[in-house]
Design an enzyme around this catalytic site. Structure first.
Site, PDB file in Angstrom:
ATOM      1  N   HIS A 105      -8.062   6.901   3.899  1.00 10.08           N
ATOM      2  CA  HIS A 105      -7.588   8.281   3.701  1.00 10.08           C
ATOM      3  C   HIS A 105      -8.749   9.181   3.253  1.00 10.08           C
ATOM      4  CE1 HIS A 105      -4.680  11.387   2.207  1.00 10.08           C
ATOM      5  NE2 HIS A 105      -5.695  11.634   1.386  1.00 10.08           N
ATOM      6  N   GLU A 106      -9.463   8.742   2.240  1.00  5.39           N
ATOM      7  CA  GLU A 106     -10.511   9.601   1.673  1.00  5.39           C
ATOM      8  C   GLU A 106     -11.654   9.836   2.666  1.00  5.39           C
ATOM      9  OE1 GLU A 106      -9.896  11.276  -0.820  1.00  5.39           O
ATOM     10  OE2 GLU A 106      -8.143  10.164  -1.494  1.00  5.39           O
TER      11      GLU A 106
ATOM     12  N   HIS B  46     -11.090  12.722   4.778  1.00  5.03           N
ATOM     13  CA  HIS B  46     -11.538  13.993   4.181  1.00  5.03           C
ATOM     14  C   HIS B  46     -13.049  14.143   4.324  1.00  5.03           C
ATOM     15  CE1 HIS B  46      -7.685  14.927   2.542  1.00  5.03           C
ATOM     16  NE2 HIS B  46      -7.676  14.006   1.609  1.00  5.03           N
TER      17      HIS B  46
ATOM     18  N   HIS C  63      -5.070  17.259   4.679  1.00  7.66           N
ATOM     19  CA  HIS C  63      -3.857  16.445   4.609  1.00  7.66           C
ATOM     20  C   HIS C  63      -2.944  16.756   5.790  1.00  7.66           C
ATOM     21  CE1 HIS C  63      -4.399  15.611   0.076  1.00  7.66           C
ATOM     22  NE2 HIS C  63      -4.801  14.597   0.810  1.00  7.66           N
TER      23      HIS C  63
END
Lengths: 87, 416
Positions: free
Chosen positions: B125-126, B129, B135
């Site tokens: 997930h990170e 980014h 998101h």
């Protein structure tokens, strides 16, 4: 459905600001959040969380706000970007 | 998907783990391997290449840190739970791409019991980014802001269509001709041992069978104990995981000889959690044991007595301890047992004798559990609801209703 407590509303609004759903208040202005804006912000949050879009700080919504998550804002519009600019 | 508005202008990105978790089951080698896998997940879909740099003196585009509380950016961590991690979008600033994990989380990998937070899932997930994705609200997206639990084997994990679309919007698709297809290194991660040496060898029990040793409401979550395992039910009514967690890995300091938790409850006032086994009980603050085992005499029971059930009743602030057809009452505020006990359990009209445990739900109703059924006492009442008993499975444990516990005998009807 019971109404959320004042504490839940306060925490909920803080949470919505933290993750970019509501604009951060300008310290130079007295600002009141309209119920419509708050309802819209809650709906967007509920969409992100996969919850029914009631626009209310219901039990599931408040519980979801306590779930583990990423620190970054969900809405990277003018509201969410305030924190990035500050950084 | 959502794009942050920034993107890397190069296709080879460097990364380095600058600091490792202080107290974790995951050693630095496992952490590095998981990070490599998590980056590769994005690399195979975009053609981006990620190179690890090992020297502390070498610059890296993506610096990975495990940090606590305030750590020199605008996103202080908040300890266990809450915020887990964050990463900075691509850019020219030295912090761009950097990825921070809250060092106070319990980072795990390949945990079979749903305990802790899966480092690989959060890292994927990170890094989304760090590559420029915001998101997403798409149901299967790894970029949903809330932690969704483990995502399975790192070498088999593949991004959802939503994530691939977002990534490829930023960096394009990988070459599709067979000769140009990027190969993915057959990384064999040093799988951490998910079972500690003292882990129970017994097979995981079936929660749908009921007959729990203990059940307790701890800060809104309901814990179901069975042998060396327990399940957690969130206030939303969702199980944290269908697989149980190990009691001894969660309740730190509980002696290894304690094989069965016979009763449990969260104490009013100070929120301490009491676990009972045999004629003793243990007091926990959060997950950590406080002090030594204490005898049940402290709570007013005769020497050598054990309890079937324990619960704190919010309507009078007293603690109830049940054994067979009798119960004792303890005054937490005065730190002494109430006189005149034990009394007959039939004063709780319709309650089953020797319940597996009793707990007060988040709505204020009191629930007696026995076998595969529960008896509900409406808020503040000492008389069962007319519809009691009911099967536990559908309401509490995400189990099917019709065939629920086929071998369970007919539940005892409440005493008229």
């Amino acid at each position: 459905a019971s109404e959320p407590s004042a504490q839940d509303v306060s925490l909920g609004v803080d949470w919505l600001r933290l993750y970019g759903y509501l604009p951060t208040p300008d310290p130079a202005q007295a600002q009141l959040q309209s119920p419509e804006k708050l309802r819209d912000a809650i709906k967007v949050m509920q969409r992100f969380a996969g919850l029914p879009e009631t626009g209310r700080l219901d039990k599931r919504t408040i519980e979801t706000m306590h779930k583990p998550r990423c620190s970054l804002p969900d809405v990277l519009g003018p509201a969410g970007l305030v924190r990035r600019r500050r950084r | 998907y959502a794009l942050s508005g920034s993107v890397w202008r190069k296709r080879i990105l460097t990364w380095r783990v600058q600091s490792f978790p202080q107290s974790s089951l995951l050693n630095p080698q496992i952490v590095r391997t998981l990070m490599s896998y998590a980056l590769t997940v994005w690399g195979v879909e975009s053609g981006l290449t990620f190179q690890e740099v090992n020297s502390q003196h070498q610059e890296a585009d993506i610096l990975i840190d495990f940090a606590r509380a305030y750590h020199q950016d605008s996103y202080p961590f908040d300890g266990l739970g809450g915020t887990l991690a964050h990463a900075f979008f691509p850019g020219e600033h030295p912090i761009s791409g950097d990825t921070h994990f809250d060092d106070e989380e319990i980072w795990t990998f390949g945990s079979q019991d749903g305990e802790g937070t899966d480092l690989f899932a959060v890292a994927v997930h990170e890094f989304g980014h760090a590559l420029g994705l915001g998101h997403s609200s798409a149901p299967n997206s790894i970029m949903r802001p809330f932690y969704q639990g483990p995502v399975g084997d790192p070498d088999k994990y593949r991004l959802s269509q939503d994530d691939r679309d977002g990534l490829q919007q930023l960096y394009g698709k990988v070459p599709q001709t067979p000769n140009d297809q990027p190969t993915r290194k057959p990384l064999i991660p040093p799988r951490p041992s998910v079972l500690p040496p003292d882990s129970p060898s017994a097979p995981v029990p079936d929660r749908c069978e009921g007959s729990f040793d203990a059940i307790a409401n701890i800060r809104g979550e309901t814990f179901f104990f069975k042998g060396p395992w327990f399940w957690r039910l969130q206030p939303s009514g969702q199980l944290v995981s269908p697989r149980p967690a190990r009691v001894h890995r969660f309740w730190e300091g509980l002696p290894s000889h304690v094989r069965v938790i016979q009763a449990a409850y969260a104490r009013r006032g100070d929120g301490r959690i009491l676990l009972f086994s045999g004629p003793q009980f243990w007091v926990f603050r959060e997950r950590q044991l406080e002090g030594a085992a204490r005898p049940l005499e402290e709570l007013g029971l005769p020497p050598g007595e054990v309890v079937d059930a324990a619960f704190s009743w919010p309507f009078n602030g007293k603690t109830y301890l049940i054994r067979g057809q009798q119960y004792w009452r303890y005054d937490e505020a005065a730190s002494r047992p109430d006189p005149g006990y034990p009394r007959d359990l039939s004063l709780w009209e319709g309650a089953p004798p020797a319940p597996d445990d009793v707990t007060v739900g988040n709505t204020g109703d009191t629930f007696f559990f026995k076998g595969a059924h529960y008896w509900r006492f409406p808020k503040g009442s000492v008389k069962t609801a007319p519809d009691s008993p009911q099967p536990m499975g559908p309401k509490w444990l995400d189990c099917p209703a019709p065939d629920f516990v086929p071998h369970t005998p007919e539940p005892r009807k409440p005493t008229p």
